[in-house]
Scaffold this active site. Structure first.
Site, short mmCIF file in Angstrom:
data_model
loop_
_atom_site.label_atom_id
_atom_site.label_comp_id
_atom_site.label_asym_id
_atom_site.label_seq_id
_atom_site.Cartn_x
_atom_site.Cartn_y
_atom_site.Cartn_z
N ASP A 1 -4.49 -80.67 -21.27
CA ASP A 1 -3.63 -79.52 -20.95
C ASP A 1 -2.36 -79.58 -21.80
OD1 ASP A 1 -4.45 -78.58 -17.69
OD2 ASP A 1 -5.18 -80.47 -18.50
N THR B 1 -8.71 -77.24 -14.56
CA THR B 1 -8.39 -78.67 -14.75
C THR B 1 -8.97 -79.53 -13.63
OG1 THR B 1 -6.39 -78.08 -15.93
CG2 THR B 1 -6.49 -80.31 -15.09
#
Ligand code: AMP
Ligand code: MG
Ligand code: MG
Length: 317
Positions: free
Chosen positions: A62, A131
């Site tokens: 990320d 995620t």
């Protein structure tokens, strides 16, 4: 092997309208980010940080993908506002020259976007959507999202699915890029007809709550497909694998919806909050989609009418 660019591509890299150049750069930036995601996964150390709340994580993928996307786009379009989920700074050491996608540059820009200026544009970046699922090895739920808004309206988007095909064997090409512009269309995927004898709703698998479930129950679907990621769920809609994406909860943010919304709208679908209100994407907007998300390729109004009043009362616009 050195790839030769067509001479008209080289000229379009400077002469094409800003919107098409920005989409072409975003496709390439997302491709590079996807390579990085695969590399980090292969390396084995995801560097997971718990951001607090329900299944709300951040990984090295990320962080570094956001730095990479910021670096590539801000170096080419310095007056465009970029808003990313992880609030990372751009990486000055990153190779910011990732070029532009030739297929995008080969298409005509819709008239209404021909003359936009950089200061009218906000790019919403979710460097890794899904995620929670990424950390659980549910790799095909993961997407990289770059959404382009002009004067507050989502008009173009890129969804890169880095692990598309990962179960198809070692020779299968891994990853794919879907992109679209409202008024031009959407590309990079196969559209199948939706089944007529069923009603499939896709929703969250890791952020469920009472409102989410009450809302879906009231729509009496024949099947509920619980998968991670806003990008992944809109892919299910456009590929004809689900009729509607229903998420009656305030957890989703503008970087989750901007790119998927633009691609869905480019195909004639609709994404709104649970009241049927259009979402806005100007730089100073509230980032959270506090009134949830309802999206469908068709019959969007029907799903809005089926949202229980008790759910609408909780999810204020
Ligand atoms: P999901 O469908 O659960 O994968 O959620 C779609 C997007 O919204 C993902 O980027 C999630 O991280 C985000 N999201 C949804 N609900 C929440 C929540 N309760 N807390 C944090 N993020 C959320
Ligand atoms: Mg996300
Ligand atoms: Mg994310």
């Amino acid at each position: 092997m050195k790839l030769e660019l067509h001479s008209d591509t080289v000229s379009k890299m400077s002469t094409a309208p800003l919107l098409m150049r920005l989409v072409a750069s975003s496709v390439r930036a997302a491709d590079k980010a996807a390579e990085l995601v695969r590399k980090i996964m292969k390396g084995g150390d995801l560097g997971i940080i718990d951001k607090g709340g329900l299944n709300n994580f951040q990984t090295e993928a990320d962080r570094s993908c956001e730095r990479l996307i910021r670096a590539t786009l801000s170096s080419q379009y310095p007056e465009v506002t970029i808003i990313g989920e992880e609030d990372e700074k751009s990486d000055s050491s990153a190779d910011a020259k990732c070029g532009m996608d030739e297929e995008v540059l080969s298409k005509e820009c819709p008239d209404y976007l021909q003359n936009i200026k950089q200061n009218e544009v906000v790019v919403w970046v979710d460097p890794l959507d899904g995620t929670a699922e990424f950390t659980q090895n549910l790799l095909d739920h993961v997407t990289v999202l770059i959404g382009i808004a002009v004067n507050g309206k989502a008009v173009a988007g890129v969804i890169n699915q880095p692990f598309y095909n990962y179960k198809a064997g070692p020779d299968a090409k891994l990853g794919r890029t879907i992109w679209g512009v409202i008024g031009l269309g959407a590309f990079g995927f196969k559209r199948n007809d939706l089944p007529k004898d069923s009603m499939i709703i896709t929703t969250t698998r890791s952020h469920s709550n009472k409102q989410v479930n009450d809302c879906i129950e009231n729509m009496t679907p024949t099947e509920v497909v619980r998968v991670g990621g806003a990008g992944n769920k809109v892919l299910k809609l456009i590929e004809g694998k689900a009729h509607a994406y229903v998420f009656a909860s305030p957890g989703c943010k503008k970087w989750d919806t901007c790119a998927p919304e633009a691609i869905l709208h480019a195909l004639g679908g609709k994404l709104t909050d649970v009241h049927g209100n259009t979402l806005h994407y100007q730089a100073d907007v509230k980032v959270q989609n506090t009134a949830g998300v309802i999206a469908a390729c068709s019959d969007h109004d029907w799903y809005i009418k089926k949202v229980p009043q008790s759910v609408k009362d909780v999810l204020k616009a």
